[in-house]
Design an enzyme around this catalytic site. Structure first.
Site, PDB file in Angstrom:
ATOM      1  N   ARG A   1     -14.904 -55.633  17.208  1.00  0.00           N
ATOM      2  CA  ARG A   1     -14.941 -54.278  16.663  1.00  0.00           C
ATOM      3  C   ARG A   1     -16.355 -53.914  16.248  1.00  0.00           C
ATOM      4  O   ARG A   1     -16.719 -52.741  16.251  1.00  0.00           O
ATOM      5  CB  ARG A   1     -14.039 -54.168  15.421  1.00  0.00           C
ATOM      6  CG  ARG A   1     -12.570 -54.302  15.711  1.00  0.00           C
ATOM      7  CD  ARG A   1     -11.760 -54.038  14.465  1.00  0.00           C
ATOM      8  NE  ARG A   1     -12.079 -52.709  13.912  1.00  0.00           N
ATOM      9  CZ  ARG A   1     -11.574 -52.273  12.762  1.00  0.00           C
ATOM     10  NH1 ARG A   1     -10.778 -53.033  12.054  1.00  0.00           N
ATOM     11  NH2 ARG A   1     -11.884 -51.069  12.317  1.00  0.00           N
TER      12      ARG A   1
ATOM     13  N   ASP B   1     -20.600 -55.754   3.160  1.00  0.00           N
ATOM     14  CA  ASP B   1     -20.349 -56.140   4.556  1.00  0.00           C
ATOM     15  C   ASP B   1     -21.116 -57.402   4.960  1.00  0.00           C
ATOM     16  O   ASP B   1     -20.912 -57.916   6.055  1.00  0.00           O
ATOM     17  CB  ASP B   1     -20.713 -55.005   5.506  1.00  0.00           C
ATOM     18  CG  ASP B   1     -19.717 -53.882   5.414  1.00  0.00           C
ATOM     19  OD1 ASP B   1     -19.972 -52.805   5.982  1.00  0.00           O
ATOM     20  OD2 ASP B   1     -18.678 -54.068   4.747  1.00  0.00           O
TER      21      ASP B   1
ATOM     22  N   CYS C   1      -8.713 -52.689   8.300  1.00  0.00           N
ATOM     23  CA  CYS C   1      -8.922 -54.104   8.022  1.00  0.00           C
ATOM     24  C   CYS C   1      -7.751 -54.727   7.248  1.00  0.00           C
ATOM     25  O   CYS C   1      -6.958 -54.040   6.624  1.00  0.00           O
ATOM     26  CB  CYS C   1     -10.214 -54.283   7.238  1.00  0.00           C
ATOM     27  SG  CYS C   1     -11.583 -54.423   8.381  1.00  0.00           S
TER      28      CYS C   1
ATOM     29  N   LYS D   1     -22.840 -49.337  13.848  1.00  0.00           N
ATOM     30  CA  LYS D   1     -21.435 -48.912  14.020  1.00  0.00           C
ATOM     31  C   LYS D   1     -21.072 -47.878  12.955  1.00  0.00           C
ATOM     32  O   LYS D   1     -20.525 -46.829  13.255  1.00  0.00           O
ATOM     33  CB  LYS D   1     -20.524 -50.119  13.894  1.00  0.00           C
ATOM     34  CG  LYS D   1     -19.054 -49.779  13.680  1.00  0.00           C
ATOM     35  CD  LYS D   1     -18.139 -50.972  13.631  1.00  0.00           C
ATOM     36  CE  LYS D   1     -17.973 -51.583  12.283  1.00  0.00           C
ATOM     37  NZ  LYS D   1     -17.042 -50.892  11.377  1.00  0.00           N
ATOM     38  N   ASN D   2     -21.421 -48.160  11.693  1.00  0.00           N
ATOM     39  CA  ASN D   2     -20.944 -47.303  10.598  1.00  0.00           C
ATOM     40  C   ASN D   2     -21.722 -46.008  10.441  1.00  0.00           C
ATOM     41  O   ASN D   2     -21.351 -45.166   9.629  1.00  0.00           O
ATOM     42  CB  ASN D   2     -20.924 -48.104   9.287  1.00  0.00           C
ATOM     43  CG  ASN D   2     -19.857 -49.186   9.345  1.00  0.00           C
ATOM     44  OD1 ASN D   2     -19.002 -49.171  10.237  1.00  0.00           O
ATOM     45  ND2 ASN D   2     -19.926 -50.135   8.441  1.00  0.00           N
TER      46      ASN D   2
ATOM     47  N   ARG E   1      -6.563 -49.964   0.860  1.00  0.00           N
ATOM     48  CA  ARG E   1      -7.799 -49.189   0.970  1.00  0.00           C
ATOM     49  C   ARG E   1      -7.414 -47.711   0.883  1.00  0.00           C
ATOM     50  O   ARG E   1      -7.190 -47.055   1.865  1.00  0.00           O
ATOM     51  CB  ARG E   1      -8.532 -49.561   2.255  1.00  0.00           C
ATOM     52  CG  ARG E   1      -9.051 -51.014   2.175  1.00  0.00           C
ATOM     53  CD  ARG E   1      -9.768 -51.447   3.411  1.00  0.00           C
ATOM     54  NE  ARG E   1     -11.034 -50.722   3.549  1.00  0.00           N
ATOM     55  CZ  ARG E   1     -11.764 -50.816   4.677  1.00  0.00           C
ATOM     56  NH1 ARG E   1     -11.309 -51.515   5.694  1.00  0.00           N
ATOM     57  NH2 ARG E   1     -12.917 -50.173   4.772  1.00  0.00           N
TER      58      ARG E   1
HETATM   59  C1  EPZ Z   1     -17.213 -48.033   4.803  1.00  0.00           C
HETATM   60  O1  EPZ Z   1     -15.815 -48.100   4.605  1.00  0.00           O
HETATM   61  C2  EPZ Z   1     -17.512 -49.016   5.922  1.00  0.00           C
HETATM   62  N1  EPZ Z   1     -16.803 -48.612   7.143  1.00  0.00           N
HETATM   63  C3  EPZ Z   1     -17.082 -50.428   5.520  1.00  0.00           C
HETATM   64  O2  EPZ Z   1     -17.506 -51.324   6.560  1.00  0.00           O
HETATM   65  C4  EPZ Z   1     -17.806 -50.811   4.226  1.00  0.00           C
HETATM   66  O3  EPZ Z   1     -17.322 -52.064   3.795  1.00  0.00           O
HETATM   67  C5  EPZ Z   1     -17.562 -49.757   3.144  1.00  0.00           C
HETATM   68  O4  EPZ Z   1     -17.938 -48.449   3.626  1.00  0.00           O
HETATM   69  C6  EPZ Z   1     -18.348 -50.040   1.873  1.00  0.00           C
HETATM   70  O5  EPZ Z   1     -19.712 -50.027   2.152  1.00  0.00           O
HETATM   71  C7  EPZ Z   1     -17.312 -47.590   7.879  1.00  0.00           C
HETATM   72  O6  EPZ Z   1     -18.337 -47.021   7.539  1.00  0.00           O
HETATM   73  C8  EPZ Z   1     -16.551 -47.232   9.116  1.00  0.00           C
HETATM   74  P1  EPZ Z   1     -15.579 -46.855   0.827  1.00  0.00           P
HETATM   75  P2  EPZ Z   1     -15.092 -47.019   3.632  1.00  0.00           P
HETATM   76  O7  EPZ Z   1     -14.777 -45.606   0.899  1.00  0.00           O
HETATM   77  O8  EPZ Z   1     -15.741 -45.710   3.778  1.00  0.00           O
HETATM   78  C9  EPZ Z   1     -12.480 -47.458  -2.684  1.00  0.00           C
HETATM   79  C10 EPZ Z   1     -17.278 -52.889   8.274  1.00  0.00           C
HETATM   80  O9  EPZ Z   1     -17.200 -54.106   8.131  1.00  0.00           O
HETATM   81  N2  EPZ Z   1     -11.963 -46.136  -2.291  1.00  0.00           N
HETATM   82  O10 EPZ Z   1     -17.016 -46.775   0.445  1.00  0.00           O
HETATM   83  O11 EPZ Z   1     -13.635 -47.124   3.851  1.00  0.00           O
HETATM   84  C11 EPZ Z   1     -12.191 -48.505  -1.629  1.00  0.00           C
HETATM   85  O12 EPZ Z   1     -10.898 -49.035  -1.792  1.00  0.00           O
HETATM   86  C12 EPZ Z   1     -16.507 -51.981   7.347  1.00  0.00           C
HETATM   87  O13 EPZ Z   1     -18.003 -52.317   9.123  1.00  0.00           O
HETATM   88  C13 EPZ Z   1     -10.948 -45.551  -3.034  1.00  0.00           C
HETATM   89  O14 EPZ Z   1     -10.464 -46.140  -4.004  1.00  0.00           O
HETATM   90  O15 EPZ Z   1     -15.455 -47.640   2.199  1.00  0.00           O
HETATM   91  C14 EPZ Z   1     -13.264 -49.524  -1.907  1.00  0.00           C
HETATM   92  O16 EPZ Z   1     -12.861 -50.352  -2.992  1.00  0.00           O
HETATM   93  C15 EPZ Z   1     -15.520 -52.766   6.495  1.00  0.00           C
HETATM   94  N3  EPZ Z   1     -10.469 -44.336  -2.675  1.00  0.00           N
HETATM   95  C16 EPZ Z   1     -14.456 -48.677  -2.349  1.00  0.00           C
HETATM   96  O17 EPZ Z   1     -13.915 -47.417  -2.747  1.00  0.00           O
HETATM   97  C17 EPZ Z   1     -10.987 -43.650  -1.595  1.00  0.00           C
HETATM   98  O18 EPZ Z   1     -10.550 -42.520  -1.320  1.00  0.00           O
HETATM   99  C18 EPZ Z   1     -15.473 -48.447  -1.234  1.00  0.00           C
HETATM  100  O19 EPZ Z   1     -14.808 -47.859  -0.149  1.00  0.00           O
HETATM  101  C19 EPZ Z   1     -12.030 -44.263  -0.850  1.00  0.00           C
HETATM  102  C20 EPZ Z   1     -12.503 -45.501  -1.216  1.00  0.00           C
END
Ligand code: EPZ
Length: 416
Positions: A396, A304, A116, A22-23, A121
């Site tokens: 999802r 995840d 979520c 998915k991701n 986020r």
């Molecule tokens: C991706 O989300 C995945 N979703 C998530 O999977 C996964 O948990 C996550 O990466 C971490 O591996 C998809 O790929 C669609 P991040 P993403 O930006 O990109 C902080 C699932 O279950 N952050 O790597 O949103 C954020 O708050 C989903 O399939 C900022 O602070 O994750 C978090 O603490 C759930 N500012 C950390 O970084 C930003 O601008 C990681 O978030 C962006 C992120």
């Protein structure tokens, strides 16, 4: 609202075919906007989120068909660079359109994401990346409005290796003027898959799989026929399902290299694991052993799979600790597991689990996609009947979830 009715107690045995990731699919499907023409994307899982992405692409002006896990996307006439609130609020990944729309049109209007249920986020890293490439970014009535004449390559260090922000910046940089260097980039396999896709369309990206990505901007990209990598999180979910029920499972169409740390942790828990090319076999003879684990960015144990691991350790012999360094508040599954008899105390972003011999079935509710999967795993091993509500979260991210679990010997059915 649909729910799962689950009778616990059966061990899971047999084979399951793993779907496309998915991701990886979500950013690749959205990246087709950058290359006008007809793309064929294969091994796309049929999920709520991929169907939502189809709708999003159609709103932007693409023509999309989706059957037999193949999405044909004609992006010749994408003429509406807008991602509306009522769609973005259901899927945070819609925010991925920001980079491609800026790259191709120099303008993008994207609603601030929801997604979520756990914690804030933020998207600050996405926005500062676009500003670093020269875009003007404003917030107007809940929408991000970004504009630029032409994106210009730059050097940018991520304050955190955000998967989404890395993907967004990659997609913005491929058509920018000159060279972009992304430092502290995400190394997740889903980002490497996006790099492969973009390079096949004619982009010039190097450093795949490392924390430093270099992008030479090009003038145009062309449509391709491309296949999505297997879903390492779905694979890990089924491995943990076999471990928690003390069964024996063989996963097919999986990429073992993407599950290094997961297999290591499951062996510590007492699983026997064998690997063949794109197959993994796991056998859990005895009650899981307690361990300490940390969920961290790739190649660490993935956040995840943190909820599913906590479910597994809630029936382990002894005490365990699980820390999540990616999201310090991704623990909405803990109070639901406690309702099934788990003994878990939270200490900031650390779950302290004292394993119990037996969970007891009962009514629980999915707070989000992976927490939902964790509750199903717990219900499969709990004594008696469990009702898992709000399973639209699970839909999802898992295709044919209950069919796969039933084929493995689980007693689970969907009901209204
Ligand atoms: C991706 O989300 C995945 N979703 C998530 O999977 C996964 O948990 C996550 O990466 C971490 O591996 C998809 O790929 C669609 P991040 P993403 O930006 O990109 C902080 C699932 O279950 N952050 O790597 O949103 C954020 O708050 C989903 O399939 C900022 O602070 O994750 C978090 O603490 C759930 N500012 C950390 O970084 C930003 O601008 C990681 O978030 C962006 C992120």
């Amino acid at each position: 609202m649909e729910k799962f009715i689950i009778e616990g107690g059966n061990s899971l045995n047999g084979t399951v075919e793993i779907s496309g990731a998915k991701n990886a699919a979500l950013p690749v499907l959205i990246a087709t906007i950058l290359a006008p023409g007809v793309h064929t994307i294969r091994n796309v899982p049929n999920l709520r989120d991929t169907r939502t992405t189809k709708k999003l692409l159609e709103i932007i002006g693409a023509k999309v068909t989706f059957e037999n896990n193949i999405m044909q996307i004609d992006t010749t006439n994408c003429d509406n660079p807008v991602a509306p609130y009522d769609l973005v609020k259901t899927m945070r990944a819609s925010f991925y359109v920001l980079g491609p729309l800026l790259g191709r049109y120099g303008t993008a209007t994207v609603s601030l994401p929801g997604g979520c249920a756990w914690g804030p986020r933020p998207v600050d890293i996405h926005l500062s990346a676009m500003e670093a490439l020269g875009a003007k970014v404003d917030l107007a009535s809940g929408n991000i409005v970004a504009t630029v004449d032409k994106l210009v390559g730059t050097e940018f260090e991520m304050r955190f290796p955000s998967v989404g922000a890395t993907g967004n910046m990659l997609m913005a940089a491929v058509l920018a003027e000159g060279t972009t260097i992304i430092k502290n980039a995400a190394k997740e396999p889903e980002i490497s898959c996006l790099v492969d896709f973009l390079n096949e369309t004619g982009a010039k990206i190097s450093g795949k799989g490392t924390a430093e990505l270099t992008i030479e901007g090009v003038n145009e990209l062309h449509p391709v026929d491309f296949s999505i990598i297997p879903d390492r999180i779905e694979a890990g979910t089924f491995l943990i399902a076999a471990a928690i029920t003390q069964g024996e499972i063989t996963l097919k169409n999986v990429e073992p290299d993407h599950l290094g740390k997961v297999l290591e942790i499951l062996e510590q828990v007492g699983a026997e694991i064998q690997i063949r090319q794109n197959e993994i076999r796991l056998k859990q003879e005895n009650r899981p052993k307690s361990i300490n684990a940390v969920a961290e960015v790739y190649p660490g144990f993935p956040t995840d799979l943190q909820p599913q691991l906590i479910a597994l350790l809630s029936v382990a012999k002894g005490n365990s600790r699980v820390i999540d360094t990616v999201y310090n508040d991704r623990f909405k599954h803990v109070p639901e597991l406690v309702r099934l008899g788990a003994k878990i105390a939270m200490d900031d972003n650390m779950a302290v689990i004292s394993g119990v011999k037996q969970l007891a079935g009962g009514p629980v509710m999915c707070p989000d996609i992976r927490a939902g999967a964790a509750l199903v795993l717990a219900a499969l091993v709990a004594e008696g009947t469990s009702v898992v509500d709000r399973i639209y979260h699970i839909d999802r991210g898992y295709e044919n979830f209950e069919e796969n679990l039933t084929n493995l010997g689980g007693t689970i059915r969907r009901s209204d």
